[in-house]
Design a protein around this motif. Sequence first.
Motif, short mmCIF file in Angstrom:
data_model
loop_
_atom_site.label_atom_id
_atom_site.label_comp_id
_atom_site.label_asym_id
_atom_site.label_seq_id
_atom_site.Cartn_x
_atom_site.Cartn_y
_atom_site.Cartn_z
N GLN A 192 -56.69 26.41 44.09
CA GLN A 192 -56.43 25.14 43.38
C GLN A 192 -54.93 24.89 43.30
N ARG A 193 -54.55 23.60 43.25
CA ARG A 193 -53.15 23.27 43.06
C ARG A 193 -52.86 23.02 41.58
N ASN A 194 -51.81 23.65 41.10
CA ASN A 194 -51.33 23.39 39.74
C ASN A 194 -49.81 23.48 39.80
N ASP A 195 -49.14 22.33 39.71
CA ASP A 195 -47.69 22.38 39.93
C ASP A 195 -46.90 22.59 38.63
N ASN A 196 -47.55 23.14 37.63
CA ASN A 196 -46.80 23.62 36.47
C ASN A 196 -46.94 25.14 36.44
N GLU A 197 -45.92 25.82 36.96
CA GLU A 197 -46.03 27.27 37.16
C GLU A 197 -46.16 28.01 35.83
N ARG A 198 -45.40 27.58 34.82
CA ARG A 198 -45.48 28.27 33.53
C ARG A 198 -46.90 28.20 32.95
N GLU A 199 -47.48 27.00 33.01
CA GLU A 199 -48.85 26.85 32.49
C GLU A 199 -49.84 27.72 33.26
N ALA A 200 -49.67 27.79 34.56
CA ALA A 200 -50.60 28.58 35.38
C ALA A 200 -50.48 30.07 35.02
N ILE A 201 -49.24 30.53 34.79
CA ILE A 201 -49.07 31.94 34.40
C ILE A 201 -49.74 32.20 33.05
N GLU A 202 -49.58 31.26 32.13
CA GLU A 202 -50.24 31.40 30.82
C GLU A 202 -51.76 31.45 30.97
N ILE A 223 -63.20 33.84 42.06
CA ILE A 223 -61.80 34.17 41.72
C ILE A 223 -60.96 32.93 42.03
N THR A 224 -60.35 32.38 41.00
CA THR A 224 -59.55 31.17 41.20
C THR A 224 -58.06 31.53 41.30
N ILE A 225 -57.43 31.02 42.36
CA ILE A 225 -55.99 31.20 42.54
C ILE A 225 -55.33 29.84 42.48
N GLN A 226 -54.40 29.66 41.58
CA GLN A 226 -53.65 28.41 41.54
C GLN A 226 -52.26 28.60 42.14
N HIS A 227 -51.74 27.54 42.76
CA HIS A 227 -50.35 27.54 43.22
C HIS A 227 -49.85 26.11 43.23
N PRO A 228 -48.52 25.91 43.21
CA PRO A 228 -48.00 24.57 42.94
C PRO A 228 -47.82 23.66 44.14
N LEU A 229 -48.21 24.07 45.34
CA LEU A 229 -47.86 23.28 46.53
C LEU A 229 -49.12 22.77 47.23
N PRO A 230 -48.96 21.82 48.18
CA PRO A 230 -50.11 21.41 49.00
C PRO A 230 -50.66 22.62 49.77
N LEU A 231 -51.92 22.52 50.18
CA LEU A 231 -52.53 23.63 50.93
C LEU A 231 -51.75 23.90 52.22
N ASN A 232 -51.26 22.82 52.84
CA ASN A 232 -50.46 22.96 54.06
C ASN A 232 -49.02 23.34 53.70
N VAL A 278 -40.42 24.29 50.91
CA VAL A 278 -40.89 23.48 49.78
C VAL A 278 -40.49 22.01 49.98
N ILE A 279 -39.28 21.78 50.48
CA ILE A 279 -38.80 20.41 50.70
C ILE A 279 -39.69 19.71 51.73
N VAL A 280 -40.05 20.47 52.79
CA VAL A 280 -40.89 19.90 53.84
C VAL A 280 -42.31 19.65 53.32
N ALA A 281 -42.90 20.67 52.68
CA ALA A 281 -44.31 20.56 52.25
C ALA A 281 -44.48 19.45 51.23
N ASN A 282 -43.47 19.24 50.41
CA ASN A 282 -43.59 18.28 49.31
C ASN A 282 -42.93 16.94 49.61
N ASN A 283 -42.49 16.75 50.88
CA ASN A 283 -41.91 15.46 51.28
C ASN A 283 -40.77 15.01 50.38
#
Length: 321
Positions: A63-73, A27-36, A209-214
């Motif tokens: 997995q990381r995918n920082d295009n949320e619209r694409e991931a939903i599709e 089962i693959t889960i994508q999300h747009p941020l670093p694991l931390n 988000v600001i912290v995680a993504n520097n």
Amino acid sequence: MKMTRRLALAATLALPLAAPAMAQTQITIQHPLPLNSHYGAGATALKESFERASAGRYSVVIQRNDNEREAIESVQIGTIECVITSTGPVGNFVPETRNLDVPFLFRDTAHARGVLDSEIGQTMLGRFSARGLAGVVWMENGFRHLTNSRREVNTPADVRGLKVRTMENQVHMRAFSTLGALPTPMAFSELVPALQQGTVDGQENPIPVIVANNLNQVQRFLTLTGHVYSPAILICNPAMLARLSAADRAAFLEAAKAAAAANRARVTADEQSGVAELRRRGMTVVTQVDSAAFQQALAAAFTEYERTLDGALLRRIRAWQ
Ligand code: EAX
């Protein structure tokens, strides 16, 4: 003799000798941020809980995918199973969720979490099925704040003329155009390059988000506007959920609840430590914000939301105790 040779062959090829290897479903889960991050914390909790409950019959891949619209599709067509996303692009799939994107709708975190966990939030999760998606559980990002590279923003007037990246979300865009900013919608994947190249002056995101993504590396000024609560949601492919046995599905939903709890706990922790951390990283932070002044400056947008969104639902959410 024959047996011995077969064993030798198996050993050479490192084939399994005993019972056939247990089939493991991925089962693959994508999300747009670093694991931390608060999303990574949620995804990891889901992985640990569901893999344990299924005794290893399932493996959850994050997995990381920082295009949320694409991931939903991708979830919609079934090339991946699940996504954790902000509601940024979700209104383009499930229009009802746009009601949650209205600025200054929630008084505080307890109000937001309470509404999402109540029948209001649960009914909205049910709306996803008509769009070929399963809304599984509400998660969050926290309240969004404004950053920019030009100037200290103290009042609504300071926002005028700033080019601000917004999510691909018409409710948010309307708010920023009402403040006199130039809202520029784009996917999260385009944000850092756009800030680096100066295509936009600013952006808005919650502290976690600001912290995680520097984002402090590309933005100097942060103003704690808290202008809108930013829900997140775990969306899965409905056919994948339907294929699970009843017991596995129950375990998956338990794991999703554990994910939401871990996500919220991490948001709370990041919000407590994040401002000091961002100052340490060199940001100038404006903490004293006249929230009433920002709400007044948004009056025209509020009138439009009442008309174009679900006014009755907005009133119910505001009145929620
Ligand atoms: O979901 O696009 C955004 O600004 C989101 O807040 C971010 O991707 C986390």
